[in-house]
Each structure stands twice: as C-alpha cells, then as structure tokens.
Design an enzyme around this catalytic site. Structure first.
Site, PDB file in Angstrom:
ATOM      1  CE  LYS A   9      -3.534  -2.013   2.517  1.00 35.04           C
ATOM      2  NZ  LYS A   9      -4.966  -2.288   3.382  1.00 35.04           N
ATOM      3  CE1 TYR A  49      -9.822  -2.776   0.432  1.00 31.72           C
ATOM      4  CE2 TYR A  49      -8.281  -0.991   0.170  1.00 31.72           C
ATOM      5  CZ  TYR A  49      -8.424  -2.026   0.364  1.00 31.72           C
ATOM      6  OH  TYR A  49      -7.887  -2.749   1.201  1.00 31.72           O
ATOM      7  CG  ASN A 112      -3.750  -2.340   6.901  1.00 32.74           C
ATOM      8  OD1 ASN A 112      -3.696  -1.512   6.008  1.00 32.74           O
ATOM      9  ND2 ASN A 112      -4.718  -2.952   7.686  1.00 32.74           N
ATOM     10  CG  HIS A 115      -4.873  -5.551  -0.436  1.00 33.59           C
ATOM     11  ND1 HIS A 115      -6.530  -5.919   0.104  1.00 33.59           N
ATOM     12  CD2 HIS A 115      -5.344  -6.781  -1.541  1.00 33.59           C
ATOM     13  CE1 HIS A 115      -7.480  -6.999  -0.370  1.00 33.59           C
ATOM     14  NE2 HIS A 115      -6.582  -7.184  -1.754  1.00 33.59           N
ATOM     15  CD  GLU A 126      -8.691  -8.022  -3.705  1.00 28.29           C
ATOM     16  OE1 GLU A 126      -7.514  -9.461  -3.384  1.00 28.29           O
ATOM     17  OE2 GLU A 126      -9.944  -8.478  -2.859  1.00 28.29           O
TER      18      GLU A 126
HETATM   19  P1  GDP Z   1      -7.580  -6.832   5.511  1.00 26.70           P
HETATM   20  O1  GDP Z   1      -8.395  -7.509   4.264  1.00 26.70           O
HETATM   21  O2  GDP Z   1      -7.241  -7.385   6.159  1.00 26.70           O
HETATM   22  O3  GDP Z   1      -7.016  -6.112   4.359  1.00 26.70           O
HETATM   23  O4  GDP Z   1      -9.104  -6.586   5.741  1.00 26.70           O
HETATM   24  P2  GDP Z   1     -10.384  -5.301   5.041  1.00 26.70           P
HETATM   25  O5  GDP Z   1     -10.463  -6.368   3.494  1.00 26.70           O
HETATM   26  O6  GDP Z   1     -11.520  -5.597   5.654  1.00 26.70           O
HETATM   27  O7  GDP Z   1     -10.367  -4.646   5.043  1.00 26.70           O
HETATM   28  C1  GDP Z   1      -9.483  -3.763   3.924  1.00 26.70           C
HETATM   29  C2  GDP Z   1      -8.859  -2.398   4.454  1.00 26.70           C
HETATM   30  O8  GDP Z   1      -9.570  -1.140   5.162  1.00 26.70           O
HETATM   31  C3  GDP Z   1      -8.191  -2.551   5.774  1.00 26.70           C
HETATM   32  O9  GDP Z   1      -6.782  -3.872   5.322  1.00 26.70           O
HETATM   33  C4  GDP Z   1      -7.781  -1.210   6.172  1.00 26.70           C
HETATM   34  O10 GDP Z   1      -6.917  -0.941   5.609  1.00 26.70           O
HETATM   35  C5  GDP Z   1      -8.898  -0.573   6.544  1.00 26.70           C
HETATM   36  N1  GDP Z   1     -10.122  -0.717   7.358  1.00 26.70           N
HETATM   37  C6  GDP Z   1     -10.861  -2.249   7.476  1.00 26.70           C
HETATM   38  N2  GDP Z   1     -11.452  -1.834   8.723  1.00 26.70           N
HETATM   39  C7  GDP Z   1     -10.802  -0.468   8.903  1.00 26.70           C
HETATM   40  C8  GDP Z   1     -11.712   0.015  10.119  1.00 26.70           C
HETATM   41  O11 GDP Z   1     -12.661  -0.263  11.002  1.00 26.70           O
HETATM   42  N3  GDP Z   1     -11.558   1.929  10.791  1.00 26.70           N
HETATM   43  C9  GDP Z   1     -10.588   2.129   8.964  1.00 26.70           C
HETATM   44  N4  GDP Z   1     -10.635   3.775   9.323  1.00 26.70           N
HETATM   45  N5  GDP Z   1     -10.055   1.452   8.082  1.00 26.70           N
HETATM   46  C10 GDP Z   1     -10.171   0.028   8.076  1.00 26.70           C
END
Ligand code: GDP
Length: 139
Positions: A9, A49, A112, A115, A126
């Site tokens: 990222k 997303y 973080n 991805h 994707e």
């Molecule tokens: P991943 O598959 O572990 O990347 O997680 P997800 O698909 O659930 O979420 C996609 C991305 O959105 C995450 O990697 C974070 O960068 C962001 N994200 C997820 N949950 C949250 C949240 O509760 N708050 C915020 N600000 N960002 C989030």
C-alpha cells in the site's frame, strides 16, 4: 497451487518497505507471477474496495489507497491465499501476531502496509482488476 493478489500500500511504498515485504513472501515460498507499480485514482480505489461501499471507512480507505503509488503483485504458492494472509497478520495491527508484516510495520488500522485477497472469489476479481492474462507469467 493457488493465486492471490497482493498490494504494498502507499504507506509501505513511501516508507521503503517494498524490499522487506518481497523478501518475506519469497522466503515463504510464494512466487511472483506479475508485478507493477500503479497510482490508483479515487475511482479505481473505490472500484477495488467496492465490497466495502457504505461502510464508515470506505471514503477514508479509498482516499488513502489513491494517495500515492502502490506495488501490485500476483502471487502463487501452496495454499497461497492463506499463506500470504498469515504473513500479513490481522487487519488491525494491534491484534496482528508477532513477526507478521502488520505487527512489525503497520502504524494504523488503515495504514497497514499490505493487502491480500481473502478468498478464491476475491482473488479472481482482484487479479483481473489489475492484470490481464498476458501479464501473468507462467512456465
Ligand atoms: P484486510 O483484508 O485485512 O485488508 O481487511 P478488510 O478487507 O476488512 O479491509 C480493507 C482495508 O480497509 C483494511 O486493510 C484497512 O486498511 C481498512 N479498514 C478495515 N477496517 C477498518 C476500520 O474499521 N477503520 C478504518 N479506518 N479502516 C479500516
């Protein structure tokens, strides 16, 4: 063998973590079948997303993902999706296991570093979002 889509990222690229992430995934036996650097528009980030459309963090995460260049990769390995997610660690870096990329480098739930696809269905969507078949190396 299973394919997954991995992204370093904008925070990972800006902080000079490309080499570190690639070192870890290669060490784990994941092979890079395709790789490129891209800078997504807001619209492209929203499309990527779209499963999160309507969630409270959708605007902010798509602003972040379009804030700078990312490295996108197609990886392949045994149990590739889970193997790479294990390397990444939990979404919330505070819950990520020791030794994972997010535990070691994430600074925020959003920033973080990496991805990775979370299912074969999301991997198929994707991978095709960023690469056409001719760009994906195979022996
Ligand atoms: P991943 O598959 O572990 O990347 O997680 P997800 O698909 O659930 O979420 C996609 C991305 O959105 C995450 O990697 C974070 O960068 C962001 N994200 C997820 N949950 C949250 C949240 O509760 N708050 C915020 N600000 N960002 C989030």
């Amino acid at each position: 063998m299973e394919r997954t889509l991995a992204i370093i990222k904008p925070d990972g690229v800006a902080r000079g973590l490309i080499g570190e992430v690639i070192r870890r995934l290669e060490k784990e036996g994941l092979n890079i079948l395709a790789i490129k650097m891209i800078w997504m528009t807001k619209k492209q980030a929203k499309g990527f997303y779209k499963v999160h459309a309507g969630k409270p963090f959708y605007e902010s995460v798509t602003d972040f993902m379009s804030s700078g260049p990312c490295v996108v990769m197609v990886l392949e390995g045994e149990d590739g999706i889970n193997a790479y997610r294990k390397l990444m660690g939990a979404t919330n870096y505070k819950e990520a296991a020791k030794g994972t990329i997010r535990h070691d480098y994430a600074t925020d739930i959003e920033k973080n570093v990496v991805h990775g696809s979370d299912s074969p269905q999301s991997a198929a969507f994707e991978i095709a979002y960023f690469f056409n078949e001719l760009e994906i190396f195979r022996e």
